[in-house]
Motif scaffolding. Structure first.
Motif, PDB file in Angstrom:
ATOM      1  N   GLY A   1      45.010  33.826  30.722  1.00 29.19           N
ATOM      2  CA  GLY A   1      44.858  32.949  31.874  1.00 29.19           C
ATOM      3  C   GLY A   1      44.240  33.626  33.078  1.00 29.19           C
ATOM      4  O   GLY A   1      44.808  33.605  34.168  1.00 29.19           O
ATOM      5  N   VAL A   2      43.053  34.221  32.898  1.00 28.12           N
ATOM      6  CA  VAL A   2      42.359  34.909  33.989  1.00 28.12           C
ATOM      7  C   VAL A   2      41.168  34.061  34.428  1.00 28.12           C
ATOM      8  O   VAL A   2      40.417  33.566  33.586  1.00 28.12           O
ATOM      9  CB  VAL A   2      41.887  36.307  33.555  1.00 28.12           C
TER      10      VAL A   2
ATOM     11  N   GLU B   1      48.121  38.598  33.543  1.00 21.99           N
ATOM     12  CA  GLU B   1      48.405  37.187  33.287  1.00 21.99           C
ATOM     13  C   GLU B   1      48.301  36.407  34.591  1.00 21.99           C
ATOM     14  O   GLU B   1      48.774  36.866  35.631  1.00 21.99           O
ATOM     15  CB  GLU B   1      49.812  37.046  32.694  1.00 21.99           C
ATOM     16  N   ASN B   2      47.667  35.231  34.514  1.00 21.28           N
ATOM     17  CA  ASN B   2      47.453  34.412  35.710  1.00 21.28           C
ATOM     18  C   ASN B   2      46.821  35.252  36.827  1.00 21.28           C
ATOM     19  O   ASN B   2      47.285  35.265  37.968  1.00 21.28           O
ATOM     20  CB  ASN B   2      48.761  33.781  36.187  1.00 21.28           C
TER      21      ASN B   2
ATOM     22  N   GLY C   1      45.128  39.754  41.928  1.00 20.54           N
ATOM     23  CA  GLY C   1      43.832  39.235  42.326  1.00 20.54           C
ATOM     24  C   GLY C   1      42.987  40.249  43.062  1.00 20.54           C
ATOM     25  O   GLY C   1      43.500  41.148  43.716  1.00 20.54           O
ATOM     26  N   VAL C   2      41.666  40.093  42.912  1.00 23.20           N
ATOM     27  CA  VAL C   2      40.694  40.918  43.628  1.00 23.20           C
ATOM     28  C   VAL C   2      39.699  39.965  44.267  1.00 23.20           C
ATOM     29  O   VAL C   2      39.155  39.100  43.584  1.00 23.20           O
ATOM     30  CB  VAL C   2      39.968  41.887  42.675  1.00 23.20           C
ATOM     31  N   GLU C   3      39.440  40.110  45.570  1.00 21.79           N
ATOM     32  CA  GLU C   3      38.516  39.194  46.239  1.00 21.79           C
ATOM     33  C   GLU C   3      37.717  39.884  47.332  1.00 21.79           C
ATOM     34  O   GLU C   3      38.168  40.864  47.915  1.00 21.79           O
ATOM     35  CB  GLU C   3      39.236  37.994  46.888  1.00 21.79           C
ATOM     36  N   ASP C   4      36.528  39.347  47.561  1.00 22.03           N
ATOM     37  CA  ASP C   4      35.712  39.691  48.735  1.00 22.03           C
ATOM     38  C   ASP C   4      35.387  41.181  48.832  1.00 22.03           C
ATOM     39  O   ASP C   4      35.545  41.793  49.885  1.00 22.03           O
ATOM     40  CB  ASP C   4      36.405  39.237  50.030  1.00 22.03           C
ATOM     41  N   ILE C   5      34.934  41.773  47.723  1.00 21.86           N
ATOM     42  CA  ILE C   5      34.589  43.199  47.725  1.00 21.86           C
ATOM     43  C   ILE C   5      33.195  43.385  47.122  1.00 21.86           C
ATOM     44  O   ILE C   5      32.858  42.775  46.112  1.00 21.86           O
ATOM     45  CB  ILE C   5      35.609  44.034  46.922  1.00 21.86           C
ATOM     46  N   LEU C   6      32.410  44.243  47.751  1.00 22.34           N
ATOM     47  CA  LEU C   6      31.147  44.703  47.179  1.00 22.34           C
ATOM     48  C   LEU C   6      31.414  46.053  46.524  1.00 22.34           C
ATOM     49  O   LEU C   6      31.768  47.019  47.201  1.00 22.34           O
ATOM     50  CB  LEU C   6      30.079  44.851  48.272  1.00 22.34           C
ATOM     51  N   PHE C   7      31.296  46.107  45.200  1.00 25.98           N
ATOM     52  CA  PHE C   7      31.476  47.348  44.452  1.00 25.98           C
ATOM     53  C   PHE C   7      30.093  47.950  44.192  1.00 25.98           C
ATOM     54  O   PHE C   7      29.235  47.283  43.592  1.00 25.98           O
ATOM     55  CB  PHE C   7      32.157  47.082  43.104  1.00 25.98           C
TER      56      PHE C   7
END
Length: 203
Positions: A96-97, A73-74, A35-41
């Motif tokens: 399953g993304v 996956e997932n 998972g990747v979350e809460d980032i400004l690229f």
């Protein structure tokens, strides 16, 4: 697997016609629960003092590519922003993304979401604000809007907000069983992808 009979837990999204030699089943090795979350690229597409021209050259199309999920996956991405990229998010050969609450912003460029050869993708509550100037004027948005392509199966875009003049993208290679639901803004369809790989979309 019982003898030469295979029973799937979930129904397939397509018919499998009889073919000479039959079918071959193979394992697909994936990484799971990434998972990747809460980032400004932030990309550097703004360093080129030119307005985007589709397929003008590799700099215009591909110089700044943010993130790719491949053989995942997932997996998930949520609560992120991609600003000033040539292409924001690329999902390939994955299962399953879920992509949720993503904003694509800044200088209009080549592509927003690219999905290829994957199964069961959900992209929901995302927004493309490229092409909106600081004074609120509407300019040409990122060329390829939310996309499906190249044998992707069961890709869902839910509550996606497109820029006013943006199009959804069926990028050839016969993706199928796609669903665009409750989209806001944009136009219906952009016939993307190389002609040799038509049709743009399967059943």
């Amino acid at each position: 697997i019982t003898g030469n009979q295979v029973t799937f837990k979930n129904p397939l999204q397509t018919d499998l016609p009889a073919v000479n030699g039959g079918y071959e089943l193979r394992n697909m090795t994936t990484i799971e629960e990434v998972g990747v979350e809460d980032i400004l690229f932030i990309g550097n597409w703004t360093s080129i003092p030119e307005t985007f021209v589709h397929h003008k050259n590799d700099v215009h199309d591909y110089a700044w590519n943010a993130l790719r999920f491949r053989l995942a996956e997932n997996a998930w991405m949520r609560d992120c922003e991609f600003r000033d990229w040539s292409q924001a998010m690329d999902i390939r050969e994955s299962i399953g993304v879920t992509i949720q609450n993503i904003v694509i912003s800044g200088k209009p460029a080549h592509a927003s979401f690219i999905t290829r050869r994957s199964y069961g993708l959900l992209i929901k509550d995302c927004e493309n604000t490229t092409g909106i100037a600081e004074d609120g004027d509407q300019q040409t948005p990122t060329h390829h809007g939310p996309g499906v392509g190249f044998s992707g199966v069961s890709t869902v875009y839910l509550r996606y907000k497109l820029s006013a003049d943006q199009r959804i993208d069926a990028h050839s290679g016969s993706p199928y069983a796609s669903l665009y639901d409750l989209l806001d803004g944009g136009h219906l369809l952009n016939s993307g992808g190389p002609e040799r790989l038509y049709p743009n979309h399967g059943r």
